[in-house]
Scaffold this active site. Structure first.
Site, mmCIF file in Angstrom:
data_model
loop_
_atom_site.group_PDB
_atom_site.id
_atom_site.type_symbol
_atom_site.label_atom_id
_atom_site.label_comp_id
_atom_site.label_asym_id
_atom_site.label_seq_id
_atom_site.Cartn_x
_atom_site.Cartn_y
_atom_site.Cartn_z
ATOM 1 N N HIS A 294 9.199 0.009 9.226
ATOM 2 C CA HIS A 294 8.531 -1.295 9.314
ATOM 3 C C HIS A 294 8.717 -2.220 8.307
ATOM 4 O O HIS A 294 9.048 -3.295 8.379
ATOM 5 C CB HIS A 294 7.024 -0.664 9.494
ATOM 6 C CG HIS A 294 6.576 -0.072 10.443
ATOM 7 N ND1 HIS A 294 6.715 -0.252 11.911
ATOM 8 C CD2 HIS A 294 6.175 1.406 10.677
ATOM 9 C CE1 HIS A 294 6.296 0.600 12.716
ATOM 10 N NE2 HIS A 294 5.848 1.752 12.038
ATOM 11 N N ASP B 52 0.695 -1.138 0.009
ATOM 12 C CA ASP B 52 -0.093 0.154 -0.008
ATOM 13 C C ASP B 52 0.944 1.260 0.106
ATOM 14 O O ASP B 52 0.813 2.048 1.020
ATOM 15 C CB ASP B 52 -0.788 0.118 1.188
ATOM 16 C CG ASP B 52 -0.433 0.022 2.682
ATOM 17 O OD1 ASP B 52 1.106 -0.484 2.736
ATOM 18 O OD2 ASP B 52 -0.905 0.180 3.698
HETATM 19 O O1 RIB Z 1 1.915 -0.543 11.093
HETATM 20 C C1 RIB Z 1 2.975 -0.188 10.111
HETATM 21 C C2 RIB Z 1 2.291 -0.631 8.751
HETATM 22 O O2 RIB Z 1 1.212 0.154 8.573
HETATM 23 C C3 RIB Z 1 3.336 -0.438 7.583
HETATM 24 O O3 RIB Z 1 2.937 -1.527 6.522
HETATM 25 C C4 RIB Z 1 2.852 0.966 7.077
HETATM 26 O O4 RIB Z 1 3.184 0.945 5.534
HETATM 27 C C5 RIB Z 1 1.424 0.927 7.375
HETATM 28 O O5 RIB Z 1 0.781 0.573 6.028
HETATM 29 CA CA CA Z 2 2.795 -0.717 4.144
#
Ligand code: RIB
Ligand code: CA
Length: 291
Positions: A241, A10
């Site tokens: 992340h 995303d």
């Molecule tokens: O919590 C972190 C996630 O949420 C990552 O994938 C960031 O891109 C958001 O989508």
């Molecule tokens: Ca993400």
């Protein structure tokens, strides 16, 4: 031989970092991107995936557009305060030249796994709707996949989208429960890991020094994202992340893992909480629990 990977994404600032990290890693062969709502709505996620591949000079990699809403509800909406209105740090890039495939993400995933059994790893770094839809349409993908390595969830730490839940899982808990419950190897790279993977201002500054299109782009989209973390967390810099899941694919021995059955809360204030069975062999597993 490079490991074949489909990244379900995303994009999203940290998704962009993860995609470029994978593209820059000779150990990985990114055979497709599939788009999903989350940081932005699905059509923008698709356009951003195409834009990122053009920046990386990898427009040969196909993009398949995914679901517009979670399995059982409407999407609650994007997070422009984290990733920008455009999901790319408010650079507002021109439209991509390429188009997504004519088939939806779930079908692309099924076709790729069927054609190359045992060879393809799924790396979802957004909500798990496309993966759940693929599972529902063709349960044999469990036999055909190499591994599922996902960014999402929080086993033993608080959430980031609610006090209980991490954002990707919170966006479609029903899908996540299907993915964790299926008979295939899933590795969850959750907030337990990623809140410990921290990029400091000096690390971030390095992006501007490499002189290639991918690192230049990341250095341009990071300031918006960084402002969010510095304003909302007791942090100088950012949490990394989605790239943490790619790092696990490249070097799993950097990580400590636990093998725990996992369910996902789908109702109430805990909606989206990943619930591991941490009690050891003497306690009942989820499958043996009556409620
Ligand atoms: O919590 C972190 C996630 O949420 C990552 O994938 C960031 O891109 C958001 O989508
Ligand atoms: Ca993400």
């Amino acid at each position: 031989m490079a490991r074949k990977v489909i990244i379900d994404t995303d994009p999203g600032v940290d998704d962009s970092m993860a995609i470029f990290f994978a593209l820059a890693s000779p150990e990985l062969d990114v055979i497709g991107l599939t788009s999903i709502f989350g940081n932005v709505r699905t059509p923008l996620a698709t356009a951003n995936a195409l834009r990122l591949l053009e920046i990386a000079d990898r427009a040969d990699i196909p993009v398949a557009q995914g679901a517009h809403d979670p399995l059982t509800r409407l999407f609650e909406g994007p997070v422009p305060f984290v990733h920008g209105e455009d999901g790319q740090g408010e650079l507002f890039l021109p439209a991509p030249s390429a188009q997504p495939l004519a088939i939806p993400a779930a079908q692309f995933i099924i076709e790729q796994l069927r054609a190359q059994p045992g060879e393809v790893t799924l790396a979802p770094i957004g909500p798990l709707t496309n993966i759940a839809l693929a599972l529902r349409l063709e349960p044999r993908i469990c036999e055909w996949v190499d591994e599922v390595v996902l960014m999402g969830g929080n086993a033993l730490v608080p959430g980031n989208a609610s006090p209980a839940a991490e954002a990707n899982i919170r966006n479609d808990p029903e899908a996540a429960d299907l993915v964790f419950g299926a008979d295939w190897p899933v590795t969850m790279v959750g907030l337990d890991v990623t809140l410990r993977v921290h990029m400091r201002p000096a690390d971030i500054a390095e992006y501007a020094t490499h002189g290639n299109a991918m690192s230049d782009h990341i250095s341009r989209i990071l300031p918006h994202y960084r402002r969010y973390f510095e304003a909302n967390y007791d942090a100088r810099g950012i949490f990394v992340h989605d790239s943490s899941a790619i790092a696990y694919l490249l070097q799993p021995d950097l990580f400590q893992t636990r093998r725990w059955p996992m369910r996902v809360t789908t109702a109430g204030i805990g909606r989206g909480k990943t619930l591991p069975t941490t009690g050891g062999q003497t306690l009942p597993a989820w499958s043996d629990t009556r409620w």
